[in-house]
Design a protein around this motif. Sequence first.
Motif, PDB file in Angstrom:
ATOM      1  N   HIS A 219     -39.902  19.538-122.312  1.00 32.56           N
ATOM      2  CA  HIS A 219     -38.919  19.798-121.111  1.00 32.56           C
ATOM      3  C   HIS A 219     -38.507  21.149-120.804  1.00 32.56           C
ATOM      4  O   HIS A 219     -38.078  21.654-121.690  1.00 32.56           O
ATOM      5  CB  HIS A 219     -37.728  19.013-121.257  1.00 32.56           C
ATOM      6  CG  HIS A 219     -37.066  19.285-119.762  1.00 32.56           C
ATOM      7  ND1 HIS A 219     -37.440  18.680-118.682  1.00 32.56           N
ATOM      8  CD2 HIS A 219     -35.931  19.985-119.797  1.00 32.56           C
ATOM      9  CE1 HIS A 219     -36.629  18.864-117.578  1.00 32.56           C
ATOM     10  NE2 HIS A 219     -35.476  19.847-118.277  1.00 32.56           N
ATOM     11  N   ASP A 220     -39.488  21.738-119.773  1.00 35.09           N
ATOM     12  CA  ASP A 220     -39.209  22.976-119.218  1.00 35.09           C
ATOM     13  C   ASP A 220     -37.999  23.083-118.243  1.00 35.09           C
ATOM     14  O   ASP A 220     -38.003  22.367-117.341  1.00 35.09           O
ATOM     15  CB  ASP A 220     -40.382  23.581-118.690  1.00 35.09           C
ATOM     16  CG  ASP A 220     -41.452  23.760-119.868  1.00 35.09           C
ATOM     17  OD1 ASP A 220     -41.075  24.147-120.874  1.00 35.09           O
ATOM     18  OD2 ASP A 220     -42.516  23.989-119.359  1.00 35.09           O
ATOM     19  N   LYS A 221     -37.250  24.202-118.279  1.00 37.01           N
ATOM     20  CA  LYS A 221     -36.080  24.222-117.249  1.00 37.01           C
ATOM     21  C   LYS A 221     -36.734  24.320-116.064  1.00 37.01           C
ATOM     22  O   LYS A 221     -37.635  25.024-115.730  1.00 37.01           O
ATOM     23  CB  LYS A 221     -35.450  25.304-117.722  1.00 37.01           C
ATOM     24  CG  LYS A 221     -34.265  25.462-118.619  1.00 37.01           C
ATOM     25  CD  LYS A 221     -33.332  26.752-118.701  1.00 37.01           C
ATOM     26  CE  LYS A 221     -32.391  26.369-119.651  1.00 37.01           C
ATOM     27  NZ  LYS A 221     -32.660  26.048-121.092  1.00 37.01           N
ATOM     28  N   ASN A 222     -36.037  23.461-114.943  1.00 39.90           N
ATOM     29  CA  ASN A 222     -36.452  23.440-113.541  1.00 39.90           C
ATOM     30  C   ASN A 222     -35.340  24.079-112.876  1.00 39.90           C
ATOM     31  O   ASN A 222     -34.289  24.656-113.499  1.00 39.90           O
ATOM     32  CB  ASN A 222     -36.793  22.288-112.780  1.00 39.90           C
ATOM     33  CG  ASN A 222     -35.787  21.274-113.002  1.00 39.90           C
ATOM     34  OD1 ASN A 222     -34.276  21.505-113.147  1.00 39.90           O
ATOM     35  ND2 ASN A 222     -35.909  20.038-113.291  1.00 39.90           N
ATOM     36  N   ALA A 223     -35.286  24.381-111.558  1.00 40.56           N
ATOM     37  CA  ALA A 223     -34.316  25.018-110.821  1.00 40.56           C
ATOM     38  C   ALA A 223     -33.010  24.618-110.847  1.00 40.56           C
ATOM     39  O   ALA A 223     -31.789  25.123-111.101  1.00 40.56           O
ATOM     40  CB  ALA A 223     -34.743  25.264-109.344  1.00 40.56           C
ATOM     41  N   SER A 224     -32.932  22.972-110.900  1.00 37.30           N
ATOM     42  CA  SER A 224     -31.588  22.412-111.100  1.00 37.30           C
ATOM     43  C   SER A 224     -30.966  22.876-112.393  1.00 37.30           C
ATOM     44  O   SER A 224     -29.611  22.616-112.363  1.00 37.30           O
ATOM     45  CB  SER A 224     -31.950  20.891-110.856  1.00 37.30           C
ATOM     46  OG  SER A 224     -30.697  20.313-111.007  1.00 37.30           O
TER      47      SER A 224
ATOM     48  N   LYS B 204     -26.712  19.559-112.739  1.00 36.04           N
ATOM     49  CA  LYS B 204     -25.829  18.765-112.103  1.00 36.04           C
ATOM     50  C   LYS B 204     -24.841  17.925-113.057  1.00 36.04           C
ATOM     51  O   LYS B 204     -24.821  16.563-112.796  1.00 36.04           O
ATOM     52  CB  LYS B 204     -26.008  18.076-110.871  1.00 36.04           C
ATOM     53  CG  LYS B 204     -26.544  19.007-109.711  1.00 36.04           C
ATOM     54  CD  LYS B 204     -26.505  18.324-108.271  1.00 36.04           C
ATOM     55  CE  LYS B 204     -26.688  19.213-107.199  1.00 36.04           C
ATOM     56  NZ  LYS B 204     -26.622  18.665-105.903  1.00 36.04           N
ATOM     57  N   SER B 205     -24.434  18.356-114.292  1.00 36.72           N
ATOM     58  CA  SER B 205     -24.213  17.476-115.362  1.00 36.72           C
ATOM     59  C   SER B 205     -22.974  17.940-115.887  1.00 36.72           C
ATOM     60  O   SER B 205     -22.391  17.644-116.914  1.00 36.72           O
ATOM     61  CB  SER B 205     -25.271  17.457-116.425  1.00 36.72           C
ATOM     62  OG  SER B 205     -25.719  18.818-117.025  1.00 36.72           O
TER      63      SER B 205
ATOM     64  N   ALA C 184     -15.431  21.194-118.207  1.00 33.02           N
ATOM     65  CA  ALA C 184     -16.402  22.587-118.226  1.00 33.02           C
ATOM     66  C   ALA C 184     -16.167  23.195-116.815  1.00 33.02           C
ATOM     67  O   ALA C 184     -16.326  24.478-116.592  1.00 33.02           O
ATOM     68  CB  ALA C 184     -17.752  22.188-118.384  1.00 33.02           C
ATOM     69  N   VAL C 185     -16.019  22.324-115.588  1.00 30.65           N
ATOM     70  CA  VAL C 185     -15.898  22.871-114.324  1.00 30.65           C
ATOM     71  C   VAL C 185     -14.604  23.503-114.284  1.00 30.65           C
ATOM     72  O   VAL C 185     -14.584  24.604-113.711  1.00 30.65           O
ATOM     73  CB  VAL C 185     -15.892  21.691-113.451  1.00 30.65           C
ATOM     74  CG1 VAL C 185     -15.538  22.025-111.807  1.00 30.65           C
ATOM     75  CG2 VAL C 185     -17.532  20.969-113.183  1.00 30.65           C
ATOM     76  N   GLY C 186     -13.509  23.023-114.524  1.00 29.47           N
ATOM     77  CA  GLY C 186     -12.340  23.693-114.400  1.00 29.47           C
ATOM     78  C   GLY C 186     -12.259  25.045-115.220  1.00 29.47           C
ATOM     79  O   GLY C 186     -11.755  26.070-114.816  1.00 29.47           O
TER      80      GLY C 186
ATOM     81  N   LEU D 112     -20.034  22.585-107.748  1.00 35.23           N
ATOM     82  CA  LEU D 112     -21.340  21.702-107.227  1.00 35.23           C
ATOM     83  C   LEU D 112     -22.332  21.291-108.145  1.00 35.23           C
ATOM     84  O   LEU D 112     -23.248  20.452-108.068  1.00 35.23           O
ATOM     85  CB  LEU D 112     -22.162  22.923-106.298  1.00 35.23           C
ATOM     86  CG  LEU D 112     -21.515  23.353-105.083  1.00 35.23           C
ATOM     87  CD1 LEU D 112     -22.404  24.387-104.276  1.00 35.23           C
ATOM     88  CD2 LEU D 112     -21.200  22.250-104.019  1.00 35.23           C
ATOM     89  N   ALA D 113     -22.042  21.922-109.545  1.00 31.96           N
ATOM     90  CA  ALA D 113     -22.894  21.530-110.541  1.00 31.96           C
ATOM     91  C   ALA D 113     -22.085  20.354-111.547  1.00 31.96           C
ATOM     92  O   ALA D 113     -22.711  19.842-112.369  1.00 31.96           O
ATOM     93  CB  ALA D 113     -23.112  22.650-111.480  1.00 31.96           C
ATOM     94  N   ALA D 114     -20.970  19.821-111.049  1.00 32.68           N
ATOM     95  CA  ALA D 114     -20.334  18.615-111.600  1.00 32.68           C
ATOM     96  C   ALA D 114     -21.300  17.358-111.680  1.00 32.68           C
ATOM     97  O   ALA D 114     -22.141  17.041-110.780  1.00 32.68           O
ATOM     98  CB  ALA D 114     -19.039  18.230-110.939  1.00 32.68           C
ATOM     99  N   LYS D 115     -21.074  16.535-112.483  1.00 35.32           N
ATOM    100  CA  LYS D 115     -21.613  15.229-112.702  1.00 35.32           C
ATOM    101  C   LYS D 115     -21.624  14.297-111.277  1.00 35.32           C
ATOM    102  O   LYS D 115     -22.538  13.703-110.869  1.00 35.32           O
ATOM    103  CB  LYS D 115     -21.316  14.190-113.685  1.00 35.32           C
ATOM    104  CG  LYS D 115     -21.450  14.904-115.240  1.00 35.32           C
ATOM    105  CD  LYS D 115     -20.863  13.696-116.189  1.00 35.32           C
ATOM    106  CE  LYS D 115     -21.068  14.464-117.615  1.00 35.32           C
ATOM    107  NZ  LYS D 115     -20.191  13.641-118.603  1.00 35.32           N
TER     108      LYS D 115
END
Length: 557
Positions: A32-37, A44-45, A50-52, A275-278
């Motif tokens: 698996h290569d890193k994509n933009a997401s 978005k995981s 981690a968000v806080g 915006l990157a939260a699950k």
Amino acid sequence: MYLSTYDIAIFAMYIIFIVALAWWVSREKPGHDKNASDYFLASKSLPWWAVGGSLIASNISAEQIVGMTGAGYDIGLSIAAYELIAAASLIIIAKYILPIYLHHNINTMPQFLEHRYGTNVRTILAIFWLGIYVFVNLTSVLWLGALAMNTVADVNIVYGLMFLGVLSVAYSLYGGLKAVAFTDIVQVVLLVLGGLVTLYVALEAVGLTFVGANASVGDGAVYLFEHARDKFDLILDEDQHGYEQLPGIWMLVGGQWIVNMAYWGFNQYIIQRALAAKNLQEAQKGICFAAYMKLFMPIIVVVPGIAAFLLAPELSETPDKAYPELLKLVPEGFRGLAFAALVAAIVSSIASMCNSISTIFTMDIYSHFRKNASQHQLVKVGRITVFVSLIIAMLTAQPLLASSKQAFQYIQEYTGFFTPGILLIFLLGMFWKKANVCSALIAAVGSFALSVLFKIFAPEIPFLNRMAIVFLICALLAVLVTLLTGKKQTEQVPCSDAASLDGQFNINPTATGVFKIADDDKALDLNGIDTATTPSFKVAGAGVFLLLIGLYVAMDF
């Protein structure tokens, strides 16, 4: 030089650990290569913790630790308004703003502006933000960080700049936001531990110095409150020192809300973590966690500065030296921990800024002109942007800031002129269906022009009050201009572009020609957005406001 061999050893261990951790969490599954997401939004995981944690680590840097400790020495606890109102602002953003972003699958702030106002607004504001982030925010954090290292550990400023830049690249360039967010958890823990150590030794020193040899930390805290009572006022009167920076009750009903709502809700550098939260619930829990952390931060950042006011009265002309003066009191070994906490705060802010710069450039500018770019190309461009932005900031930090007596004022002077307009553009775009391109234009131009005029012709008006006045005038102008222009404003865009705007227009993506979009067509349908929150969030959110109200009542009456 305040660091012993043991301190340096502890600091070196921190550096090795944080870089190793970043590379470990950045690993991808075989094949698996890193994509933009993956790179820009951590797939978005992100879980709530981690968000806080990342929100706090990204926010706290040298200007907060060194600057707010110095402000605590000079002005007192009232400087904590920046932290306390931030906590309330975060709860409002989590409930009313974040659902709009996630409902429309927004990844960047310029993307929202295109969704609501059009492509031209997106491109112009993306370029504006890149300029502010690189030449104001990133250069300031680098310079203040290098100055802090120089003051605390006698590190040459140029070497300090290079060290901070290289360390930021070492742990964030490869992994992107995922590496930044997960290492930020360690940074926050270190920040809190370092702050608690500094607070403990400061209160202990107050007790031993003024109470007696057998005095406890509690005795020191009581003595500090009783003999520096004016420093614990949260709301200043007009005749009190610092009123021009924190203008009493007016600050609480005006300028502070503009600063914090714009910073926490419409700032790519900050909101990108949410915006990157699950999912929405995880993002809201993370923001709520950050809000409680903001309520806690003045205890470990501002109160030690007030203690330094009693311990080192000779620093009255140079209050920013309060923090390094306090570090002299920290025992050997723990001093290395406190220094590591300072560097952790600086580096996490630098890495977060670089990631947001690369996100805006890659997703809002590069991909706009290279629509067929592969995921691999987007990630590559993002990494190159991180590297280039750091090089530019490192080269320009000293020329831009070396002659500035107060680098924090440099940030305020350049970003504060635009903040009312930026906030107004987003609020009108979200909550007023009639808002159009003219609304955005008058808000942006009016904010800068009016701020300059007030600065020249009414410099006696406190900075935060000036922002509130400018915001109200720009809001009135934006409404008047919108009502006059009505539905006249339209934009012609390629059919394929119109089709890509989150399914907002029922256009075949393969269609040719142009599609005319009226401003009213871009209005957000808020009826389809669910702002309902979980019972736990409601309780926690109410708790933030109750604590905030109780604190202001208790400290000022």
